[in-house]
Write a protein that holds these residues in place. Sequence first.
Motif, PDB file in Angstrom:
ATOM      1  N   ILE A  21       0.838  -1.203   0.000  1.00 11.42           N
ATOM      2  CA  ILE A  21       0.000   0.000   0.000  1.00 11.42           C
ATOM      3  C   ILE A  21       0.871   1.250   0.000  1.00 11.42           C
ATOM      4  O   ILE A  21       0.597   2.218  -0.721  1.00 11.42           O
ATOM      5  N   ALA A  22       1.941   1.231   0.786  1.00  8.79           N
ATOM      6  CA  ALA A  22       2.864   2.373   0.840  1.00  8.79           C
ATOM      7  C   ALA A  22       3.529   2.612  -0.511  1.00  8.79           C
ATOM      8  O   ALA A  22       3.726   3.766  -0.918  1.00  8.79           O
ATOM      9  N   CYS A  25       0.988   4.362  -2.718  1.00  9.49           N
ATOM     10  CA  CYS A  25       0.848   5.765  -2.302  1.00  9.49           C
ATOM     11  C   CYS A  25       2.063   6.585  -2.710  1.00  9.49           C
ATOM     12  O   CYS A  25       1.922   7.718  -3.198  1.00  9.49           O
ATOM     13  N   GLU A  26       3.237   6.039  -2.523  1.00  7.78           N
ATOM     14  CA  GLU A  26       4.481   6.738  -2.867  1.00  7.78           C
ATOM     15  C   GLU A  26       4.544   7.029  -4.364  1.00  7.78           C
ATOM     16  O   GLU A  26       4.908   8.121  -4.779  1.00  7.78           O
ATOM     17  N   PHE A  29       1.954   9.800  -5.382  1.00  4.97           N
ATOM     18  CA  PHE A  29       2.087  11.123  -4.782  1.00  4.97           C
ATOM     19  C   PHE A  29       2.395  12.215  -5.811  1.00  4.97           C
ATOM     20  O   PHE A  29       1.699  13.223  -5.886  1.00  4.97           O
ATOM     21  N   SER A  77      11.037   9.010  -5.050  1.00 10.25           N
ATOM     22  CA  SER A  77       9.887   8.116  -4.867  1.00 10.25           C
ATOM     23  C   SER A  77      10.181   6.717  -5.395  1.00 10.25           C
ATOM     24  O   SER A  77       9.826   5.721  -4.763  1.00 10.25           O
ATOM     25  N   SER A  81      10.358   3.394  -3.177  1.00  7.80           N
ATOM     26  CA  SER A  81       9.470   2.286  -3.549  1.00  7.80           C
ATOM     27  C   SER A  81      10.267   0.999  -3.768  1.00  7.80           C
ATOM     28  O   SER A  81       9.822  -0.080  -3.381  1.00  7.80           O
TER      29      SER A  81
END
Length: 183
Positions: A21-22, A25-26, A29, A77, A81
Amino acid sequence: MSQSATKIRTVSLILSWLCLIAILCEMAFVPIIWLVPDLARDGISYSDSLMPIPVTDLLVLTGWQLPAVFITLMVPSVVLSFGLWHLCKMFQGFARNAIFEHGTIRHLKIFSIALLSQTLLAPLAGAVMSVLVTITRPEGERALSIGLSNIEATSLFLGGLLLIISWVLGEAVTLHDENRSFV
């Protein structure tokens, strides 16, 4: 299986999903800044090292500046990731009970290096972005802005700590393998 091992497996599985999930989101962004400017304007502080200029300045970019700034913002990012992907793989290894294995510990080492790299890249990306955004302005309005915060210092120390822990765990796994070979 012991109660502690069951907890490790359960929490590791949950954390592996949170890592995924992170990552989403990353990676979302930076595109959100352009796709949903009102959300970006309300949710992003330009005092952050990644955003050394107001979001409104980003929204008026055209030509070569737009892809150059987008790529510059995406570099930290992508690095984070990549690290989160390896952290996810480590948690998945723990969930499979692959705790004392070199491959699992290698994922922790890669995550810590990615965290250190992202921590160092974010302020540099912010500085490059400030130059790219203001380079076409008249002389006197151009800027080079570098922002550092306590978050970068904390991430730097955390990344260093995790790197040392991964080295120590790697040595422990080597000793564990040697002891197993004698028995």
